[in-house]
Every structure is written in C-alpha cells, then in structure tokens.
Design an enzyme around this catalytic site. Structure first.
Site, PDB file in Angstrom:
ATOM      1  N   TYR A 150      -9.528   4.422 -13.171  1.00 23.97           N
ATOM      2  CA  TYR A 150      -9.418   5.228 -11.944  1.00 23.97           C
ATOM      3  C   TYR A 150      -9.110   6.702 -12.205  1.00 23.97           C
ATOM      4  O   TYR A 150      -8.821   7.432 -11.262  1.00 23.97           O
ATOM      5  CB  TYR A 150      -8.281   4.699 -11.040  1.00 23.97           C
ATOM      6  CG  TYR A 150      -8.110   3.216 -10.932  1.00 23.97           C
ATOM      7  CD1 TYR A 150      -9.098   2.427 -10.348  1.00 23.97           C
ATOM      8  CD2 TYR A 150      -6.950   2.590 -11.382  1.00 23.97           C
ATOM      9  CE1 TYR A 150      -8.922   1.057 -10.220  1.00 23.97           C
ATOM     10  CE2 TYR A 150      -6.763   1.222 -11.251  1.00 23.97           C
ATOM     11  CZ  TYR A 150      -7.758   0.465 -10.670  1.00 23.97           C
ATOM     12  OH  TYR A 150      -7.575  -0.882 -10.548  1.00 23.97           O
ATOM     13  N   CYS A 197     -11.716   1.065 -29.851  1.00 21.82           N
ATOM     14  CA  CYS A 197     -13.022   1.586 -30.253  1.00 21.82           C
ATOM     15  C   CYS A 197     -13.845   1.819 -29.006  1.00 21.82           C
ATOM     16  O   CYS A 197     -14.802   1.094 -28.730  1.00 21.82           O
ATOM     17  CB  CYS A 197     -13.717   0.596 -31.165  1.00 21.82           C
ATOM     18  SG  CYS A 197     -12.685   0.152 -32.552  1.00 21.82           S
ATOM     19  N   GLU A 202       3.873  -6.239   1.973  1.00 22.84           N
ATOM     20  CA  GLU A 202       3.637  -6.717   0.607  1.00 22.84           C
ATOM     21  C   GLU A 202       3.617  -5.580  -0.400  1.00 22.84           C
ATOM     22  O   GLU A 202       2.597  -5.321  -1.037  1.00 22.84           O
ATOM     23  CB  GLU A 202       2.301  -7.467   0.548  1.00 22.84           C
ATOM     24  CG  GLU A 202       2.282  -8.695   1.419  1.00 22.84           C
ATOM     25  CD  GLU A 202       0.909  -9.349   1.502  1.00 22.84           C
ATOM     26  OE1 GLU A 202       0.853 -10.558   1.763  1.00 22.84           O
ATOM     27  OE2 GLU A 202      -0.107  -8.644   1.311  1.00 22.84           O
ATOM     28  N   PRO A 203       4.732  -4.878  -0.551  1.00 24.85           N
ATOM     29  CA  PRO A 203       4.735  -3.767  -1.498  1.00 24.85           C
ATOM     30  C   PRO A 203       4.677  -4.259  -2.940  1.00 24.85           C
ATOM     31  O   PRO A 203       5.383  -5.192  -3.315  1.00 24.85           O
ATOM     32  CB  PRO A 203       6.085  -3.090  -1.228  1.00 24.85           C
ATOM     33  CG  PRO A 203       6.961  -4.190  -0.711  1.00 24.85           C
ATOM     34  CD  PRO A 203       6.050  -5.095   0.070  1.00 24.85           C
ATOM     35  N   GLY A 204       3.813  -3.659  -3.712  1.00 28.17           N
ATOM     36  CA  GLY A 204       3.766  -3.951  -5.148  1.00 28.17           C
ATOM     37  C   GLY A 204       4.145  -2.688  -5.907  1.00 28.17           C
ATOM     38  O   GLY A 204       5.250  -2.521  -6.427  1.00 28.17           O
ATOM     39  N   ARG A 205       3.209  -1.730  -5.871  1.00 26.73           N
ATOM     40  CA  ARG A 205       3.382  -0.473  -6.596  1.00 26.73           C
ATOM     41  C   ARG A 205       4.715   0.199  -6.298  1.00 26.73           C
ATOM     42  O   ARG A 205       5.431   0.632  -7.196  1.00 26.73           O
ATOM     43  CB  ARG A 205       2.230   0.465  -6.197  1.00 26.73           C
ATOM     44  CG  ARG A 205       2.072   1.671  -7.076  1.00 26.73           C
ATOM     45  CD  ARG A 205       1.052   2.654  -6.466  1.00 26.73           C
ATOM     46  NE  ARG A 205      -0.181   2.019  -6.048  1.00 26.73           N
ATOM     47  CZ  ARG A 205      -1.256   1.869  -6.824  1.00 26.73           C
ATOM     48  NH1 ARG A 205      -1.250   2.320  -8.056  1.00 26.73           N
ATOM     49  NH2 ARG A 205      -2.346   1.269  -6.355  1.00 26.73           N
ATOM     50  N   GLY A 227       0.736  -1.255   0.000  1.00 28.51           N
ATOM     51  CA  GLY A 227       0.000   0.000   0.000  1.00 28.51           C
ATOM     52  C   GLY A 227       0.764   1.302   0.000  1.00 28.51           C
ATOM     53  O   GLY A 227       0.159   2.355  -0.165  1.00 28.51           O
TER      54      GLY A 227
HETATM   55  N1  LLP Z   1      -1.223  -7.190  -0.679  1.00 26.11           N
HETATM   56  C1  LLP Z   1      -2.543  -7.337  -0.915  1.00 26.11           C
HETATM   57  C2  LLP Z   1      -3.291  -8.325  -0.156  1.00 26.11           C
HETATM   58  C3  LLP Z   1      -3.167  -6.550  -1.893  1.00 26.11           C
HETATM   59  O1  LLP Z   1      -4.460  -6.692  -2.120  1.00 26.11           O
HETATM   60  C4  LLP Z   1      -2.408  -5.609  -2.630  1.00 26.11           C
HETATM   61  C5  LLP Z   1      -3.015  -4.798  -3.655  1.00 26.11           C
HETATM   62  C6  LLP Z   1      -1.033  -5.504  -2.351  1.00 26.11           C
HETATM   63  C7  LLP Z   1      -0.484  -6.307  -1.358  1.00 26.11           C
HETATM   64  C8  LLP Z   1      -0.129  -4.554  -3.069  1.00 26.11           C
HETATM   65  O2  LLP Z   1      -0.472  -3.225  -2.824  1.00 26.11           O
HETATM   66  P1  LLP Z   1       0.452  -2.033  -3.396  1.00 26.11           P
HETATM   67  O3  LLP Z   1       1.715  -1.987  -2.598  1.00 26.11           O
HETATM   68  O4  LLP Z   1       0.713  -2.311  -4.840  1.00 26.11           O
HETATM   69  O5  LLP Z   1      -0.394  -0.823  -3.211  1.00 26.11           O
HETATM   70  N2  LLP Z   1      -5.162  -2.134  -9.718  1.00 26.11           N
HETATM   71  C9  LLP Z   1      -5.032  -1.061  -8.746  1.00 26.11           C
HETATM   72  C10 LLP Z   1      -4.335  -1.541  -7.494  1.00 26.11           C
HETATM   73  C11 LLP Z   1      -5.064  -2.674  -6.814  1.00 26.11           C
HETATM   74  C12 LLP Z   1      -4.333  -3.108  -5.591  1.00 26.11           C
HETATM   75  C13 LLP Z   1      -4.977  -4.301  -5.014  1.00 26.11           C
HETATM   76  N3  LLP Z   1      -4.262  -4.906  -3.967  1.00 26.11           N
HETATM   77  C14 LLP Z   1      -4.263   0.072  -9.381  1.00 26.11           C
HETATM   78  O6  LLP Z   1      -3.923  -0.031 -10.556  1.00 26.11           O
HETATM   79  O7  LLP Z   1      -4.044   1.110  -8.750  1.00 26.11           O
END
Ligand code: LLP
Length: 432
Positions: free
Chosen positions: A335, A362, A291-294, A249
């Site tokens: 979004y 389209c 759990e960093p993704g972004r 997050g």
């Molecule tokens: N862990 C869990 C359980 C999650 O549901 C998520 C994201 C993450 C980790 C990673 O979160 P982050 O660090 O990336 O914020 N498609 C949307 C984002 C959806 C995120 C859903 N869960 C977007 O493009 O902004």
C-alpha cells in the site's frame, strides 16, 4: 516526543519504549523484533470500553479485530480489559480460545465460511456469527439445527459508502465481495430469509465501511443508512434490531502529518447521531458494537531492525539494508504505507542522510520506506519503525524462507517474550 508519549531517549542516546531500552531488547531477543507496549495497548482498549460505556446504550462493546494482530498472549489482555473479539477464521478462534478468551464474546466473520469452519465455530460455542450471505444462512441454520441450538447472528449488509480511503481496504461500497448490498434490494431479501430460519436468532445488522478513517462522518452516514434499512425491516417484518455493529476503521497516525483522531469524541458524536436518528423514527436505540483493530494495536507496536549496510547508486539514491522487510511488514510493498523510522541506537545524532530502507528479500519491491533521513548509517545500527503493531505480525510471511521475528511485550520497564522467533526446524515442520 515524536508521535507518541510512550517513547523516550536514554542518557546513552537509545530509544526506549514503555521504559525499556530498545538496544537492550535487540541484544536480548535479537532483531528483527516486534515490540508491543502492553500499557499502550491496554490504554487503547480502555479508550473504547469507556467511551462506549459512557455514550452508548447498555451492552455496547468494542470487539478487537484479530486480523490486525493475533497471538495467544494477546487474548488474556483483551479479556481483562473487557473487550470482545472479532475473529475471521478457525485459526483465530483457536488462538483466542487457547489464550483463555470466553467463546461467547467471539464474533465470527468471513465471506466464505466453509462447512468445517461453521462446525468448528458452533462446537467452540462462538457467541455470534456475522453472516455474510444467504448461502451461509442455509448452512448455518442446518448445522445449528443438527446440534439442537439456536445461534445468534448479525447480518452483514453493505451501506454503499465510500469513506475516501485506500481502494484496497475499502469494504463499504456496493461492489465488493463482503456482505449483501442494501441498495439493490438484496439485503431486504437476506433479512426475510434469515428471519425464516428456525435455528437462527437475528440480533441485528453489521456493516464495515473501510479502514484508516479519521472522522465520525462516514460512520454517521452508515448509521443513517442502517437505520433507514432497520426501519424498513420493522415495517416489513415487525423485526426490531437490538444490535448494530458498525465495524472497524478508525485511523491511526503513522507519520507526524497524519491527523489526530479523537476516538472518544468520535464515539460521542456517533452516539448523539444514533440517538437522534432513532428518536426521529421512534426506533428503540440499539446497542452498538465496534470492531477496532488498527487503532487498538498500531501505535502500541514498533519493529526493530539491524542495519546491514549502505549501497549508494551514483546519481540515483542510497539504499540502507535491514535484516527484515516485506516478510515482517508487507504494508509498504502493498500500500506504500508511510512509516516513521528512528535511529534507535543513535537518537542524539543529526539525521541528514537521505535514503530508502530495503529489506532482504529477492524482490525489488521489498522496501520498508523511501526518502527518509537518518544519521549516516553504519552496519550494526539499530533502527525502529514505529506504529507497526497492526497488520505487520499478522500479515507476515516466510517468503525466501526467512524466519518470522519474535514478539515481545514490554510493561513497567520489563520485557516478556510472547511469541518466540521461528527456527529452521519450524520452516520444515510441515514438510514431509
Ligand atoms: N471489521 C471488519 C469486518 C474488517 O474487515 C476490518 C478490517 C476490521 C473490522 C478492522 O478494521 P481496522 O479498525 O483495523 O481498520 N491489511 C490492511 C487492512 C485491512 C483491513 C481489513 N478489514 C492494512 O494493512 O492496512
């Protein structure tokens, strides 16, 4: 310069990323093109690994959330950087393993794991399941028992926090389809059920409060709620949580006006808060998983597009069309996410042409960005959309039967193809 220090401008006025000229990249690999700066990605991993090692108890670890970006060649990098990984589907597990990632460092998520998913994950040796609900507990216990193993699990609970983020990506509230709420008393029943399972070893709890969060406070609030809950579970069952997984997050900067995020600072603040909270309760400090993704991949990526043309609707606005759009980046359509757009082939020129960037689908919602300024665009110009490393490649589609772009990794002035561009044959590969 602008947002990132891994971008520069060549003497010809071209944008360069990680020391590689983007015009050369487009020439060599075509456009649209996803470009990922491997050094930036590794640096982002290290920020988390080091901050957790310094501030948090031993065994604390960042797990990269593969939902943000997932391809085979990413996993050797994550492995080398000492990351774990959050996976949400057998497809993500398969990709991680194909990339040589150790299965014991995988944490398997999902609010509806099918029996096949459970079997596949167990047979793959996935380290830990994040169990979403009581039905999954029953299925997993049975499947683990059938294999004669004891599976490590974390229980996903919802602390009921609103981190003031986009509704669509806010998963910590009570009313949501992920996890089991603490407030209603259901989480306590969930724990009791889990502790009664012979083939499950409950390690602790998981919560994910949302995405694109800039401060430590909402995470500290989650820690407070989780610790109160853990304390209650210790009293009720004598169970002590060894692990708290606080989810992902942390936010990233898409545009200059977005705030800076101090990840090590936030982790230190969180660690202090955790330790104080534990001390007050005389609770052993659990290890922390994040759990960093972004925040691992977003600013390592950018997307290159070629301009097709300009269409000015008199009295309204000008559309600049690019050869990609919602198929490779659906985030504006979904979004209205802001992005920074640069004229990659004409960096030295004045940007005074107000326009909206339209994709080639389209569909009138196929916009990449609105109200941006560029030098008067010409067919063949190269544009770069920054900060597209997260949730672009992973959310891409083949709408309108457009082929998905290639993805290249750049490092030390060199580019290597990590995912090739799809072909028409790929489009019909499953069609009988
Ligand atoms: N862990 C869990 C359980 C999650 O549901 C998520 C994201 C993450 C980790 C990673 O979160 P982050 O660090 O990336 O914020 N498609 C949307 C984002 C959806 C995120 C859903 N869960 C977007 O493009 O902004």
């Amino acid at each position: 310069m602008l947002l990132y220090n891994n971008l520069s401008v060549t003497p010809q006025g071209h944008l360069a990323v990680g020391g590689v000229d983007t015009v050369d990249l487009a020439r060599q690999f075509g456009a649209p093109l996803y470009v990922v700066d491997e050094d930036q990605l590794r640096a982002n991993c290290r920020t988390y690994v080091q901050a957790l090692a310094e501030a948090m108890p031993q065994g604390s670890m960042p797990l990269f959330a593969g939902k943000a970006l997932c391809f085979k060649g990413l996993y050797p990098i994550l492995k080398e950087e000492g990351m774990g990984a959050d996976v949400v589907s057998p497809g993500e597990i398969y990709t991680a393993l194909a990339g040589g990632f150790p299965p014991e460092r995988l944490y398997f998520h999902g609010n509806n794991k099918t029996d096949e998913d459970i079997a596949y994950a167990l047979d793959s040796g996935v380290g830990c399941f994040i169990v979403d609900n009581p039905q999954e507990l029953d299925r997993l216990d049975e499947a683990a028992g059938a294999r004669g193993i004891r599976q490590r699990v974390l229980l996903r609970v919802t602390p009921g926090i609103d981190p003031h983020t986009l509704q669509a990506i806010n998963t910590g509230r009570i009313d949501c389809q992920f996890g089991v709420p603490i407030e209603t008393g259901q989480a306590a029943q969930f724990v009791a059920a889990a502790l009664g399972k012979e083939h499950l070893e409950v390690e602790g709890f998981h919560s994910h409060i949302g995405s694109q969060i800039f401060e430590a406070e909402p995470f500290c609030d989650a820690v407070d709620i989780l610790l109160d809950f853990a304390q209650a579970m210790r009293t009720a069952h004598g169970f002590v949580a060894r692990t708290l997984n606080l989810g992902g997050g942390f936010g990233v900067r898409y545009v200059e006006s977005d705030p800076m995020v101090d990840i090590p600072g936030n982790i230190r603040a969180l660690a202090q808060h955790l330790k104080q909270g534990c001390a007050a309760k005389d609770y052993p400090v659990p290890r922390i998983l994040l759990e960093p993704g972004r925040s691992i991949v977003a600013n390592a990526g950018l997307t290159l597009y070629e301009v097709g043309g300009v269409k000015t609707i008199e009295g309204y606005r000008s559309y600049v069309t690019v050869n990609g759009g919602m198929t490779d980046n659906p985030r504006y359509a979904l979004y209205q996410s802001p992005y920074t757009v640069l004229p990659a082939s004409r960096m030295g020129e004045e940007g005074d042409f107000l326009c909206s960037l339209a994709g080639r689908c389209c569909e009138s919602g196929d916009l990449v960005q609105e109200n941006i300024t560029l030098p008067q665009p010409r067919r063949g110009d190269l544009l770069a959309v920054l900060t597209t490393g997260a949730y672009n490649f992973s959310m891409a589609s083949n709408y309108n039967r457009l082929c998905r772009p290639a993805l290249v990794l750049v490092r030390g002035g060199q580019a290597r193809l990590a995912v090739r561009r799809q072909t028409f044959q790929d489009l019909v590969a499953c069609d009988l």
